[in-house]
Enzyme design. Structure first.
Site, PDB file in Angstrom:
ATOM      1  CG  HIS A 290     -35.775  -1.314 -13.972  1.00 69.59           C
ATOM      2  ND1 HIS A 290     -35.670  -2.460 -13.157  1.00 69.59           N
ATOM      3  CD2 HIS A 290     -35.047  -0.393 -13.665  1.00 69.59           C
ATOM      4  CE1 HIS A 290     -34.422  -2.268 -12.440  1.00 69.59           C
ATOM      5  NE2 HIS A 290     -34.025  -0.975 -12.496  1.00 69.59           N
ATOM      6  CB  CYS A 359     -38.164  -8.807 -13.905  1.00 69.57           C
ATOM      7  SG  CYS A 359     -36.381  -8.450 -13.657  1.00 69.57           S
ATOM      8  NE  ARG A 368     -33.834 -11.869 -15.696  1.00 67.21           N
ATOM      9  CZ  ARG A 368     -33.906 -11.417 -14.507  1.00 67.21           C
ATOM     10  NH1 ARG A 368     -34.946 -11.910 -13.804  1.00 67.21           N
ATOM     11  NH2 ARG A 368     -32.693 -11.220 -13.721  1.00 67.21           N
TER      12      ARG A 368
END
Length: 391
Positions: A290, A359, A368
């Site tokens: 993340h 991300c 990405r």
């Protein structure tokens, strides 16, 4: 009937003609209080010096007048009151009231000034002065007149019902209140959700990731061996990025709930996206993490520069990589970045590579961000930590 006044008296009977050279009400005066043309020694009642009342004497008529005659239609002659100059002038009630009010206001102002002025002689003297002037409720107080509210006539039933209906809010008011409460509730819920996402999720993820890394290190220290193939969600290594102060456990798979949301980094090891392990002689070791929320271990990987160290710690080895290149934006469907020789990385031959994916932009998952590195050192744990983790 108005009383007779001295200036309107004459030496003749009322209604008769006066002596020659005089007219009614216009007799000239000589000395104050003495009629011109009268016999010496005869004075009209009320004449005399200021502040003194003249002695009353019987009027002595001149020749031709009857001493016992009475004025026609007036009865007995009425003596006129002498002006009392030594008495106070009469004032009307309104003037007296105003003067009394002024005196009362002056007295109150003097009392207030006495209360406000500090009494000499110390605290005890000031307290006595305060009690003497009525402070704290001990002295005389001027009662204030209560203002009585005007009495209202009792309402009828119809009027009472109309008043009750008028006090009830209308449909528009009720609807606006409902809409306002919905907006407030929605705002509170959104605020709670944002607080959970940006703050509490990180707190929980850091706790879980720290606990997983600690368990791994304890197992390695106790000599507990793990098989070469790991179950999904099972931790098997620890990722170190010294420049970013990142220390995160690496687990098998990229499941959002089992791996990524717990603050761990996931290994692409399943299905068509299966990548190599660090111990393999050639291949690409692919990792996902993340960038925001849930521990956000890859939030600042865009700050890495070529040559920055990326270390993977396992039970037996330290694998040291050096960052080589970066792809700032690419589609989530671009899986070629995980190939053994990743496209766009600048590598042209097989080797031992590492790929970090996350991300971008922040707080979105539209694109990405890719970072590549190449292994430069494989160091057994028995030789201690590599220089990248010591400096």
């Amino acid at each position: 009937m108005t009383a007779l006044r001295p200036e309107r008296e004459s030496g003749a009977t009322y209604g008769d003609a006066a002596e020659q050279g005089s007219s009614y009400g216009q007799q000239p005066y000589g000395d104050f209080g003495v009629w011109q043309g009268q016999e010496p020694g005869v004075q009209w009642q009320g004449a005399g010096e200021y502040g003194q009342q003249a002695p009353q004497q019987t009027y002595e008529p001149q020749q031709g007048y009857d001493a016992t005659a009475v004025l026609p239609s007036y009865g007995e002659p009425r003596p006129a009151p002498a002006p009392a100059y030594d008495e106070p002038l009469p004032v009307d009630d309104e003037t007296v009231a105003l003067r009394a009010t002024d005196i009362e206001e002056a007295r109150r102002a003097a009392n207030r000034a006495a209360e406000a002025a500090p009494a000499p002689g110390g605290r005890a003297a000031r307290r006595k002065a305060a009690r003497r002037h009525g402070r704290r409720g001990s002295g005389p107080q001027t009662p204030e007149k209560a203002v009585e509210a005007p009495a209202q006539a009792p309402r009828s039933r119809v009027e009472a019902r109309r008043a009750a209906r008028a006090q009830k809010p209308g449909a528009a008011v009720v609807a606006s209140r409902v809409v306002g409460e919905l907006f407030i509730t929605t705002g509170v819920m959104m605020l709670l959700f944002v607080t959970y996402q940006l703050w509490w999720s990180n707190v929980r993820a850091h706790q879980e990731a720290g606990s997983a890394a600690q368990h791994l290190q304890q197992d390695w220290a106790s000599g507990k061996r793990e098989p070469g193939v790991f179950a999904p969600g099972q931790g098997f290594a620890i990722l170190h990025i010294p420049k970013l102060d990142v220390v995160a456990p690496i687990a098998e798979g990229t499941s959002k709930t089992k791996v990524l949301d717990k603050g761990m980094v996931g290994h692409y090891g399943e299905g068509s996206l299966k990548t190599a392990m660090p111990s393999d002689k050639t291949g690409n070791f692919g990792l996902a993490g993340h960038r925001n929320t849930h521990g956000e271990p890859f939030r600042y990987i865009n700050r890495l520069q070529p040559g920055d160290a990326i270390v993977v710690e396992t039970q037996d080895e330290y694998y040291v990589y050096k960052m080589t290149s970066m792809l700032p934006v690419t589609s989530p469907a671009n899986t070629s970045v995980l190939d053994p020789i990743p496209k766009g990385s600048g590598f042209t031959a097989p080797g031992r590579y590492i790929t970090l994916t996350t991300c971008t932009p922040e707080f979105t998952s539209k694109y990405r961000l890719i970072v590549w590195g190449k292994m430069v050192e494989e160091r057994p744990r028995s030789k201690g930590k590599p220089d990248a983790l010591i400096s």
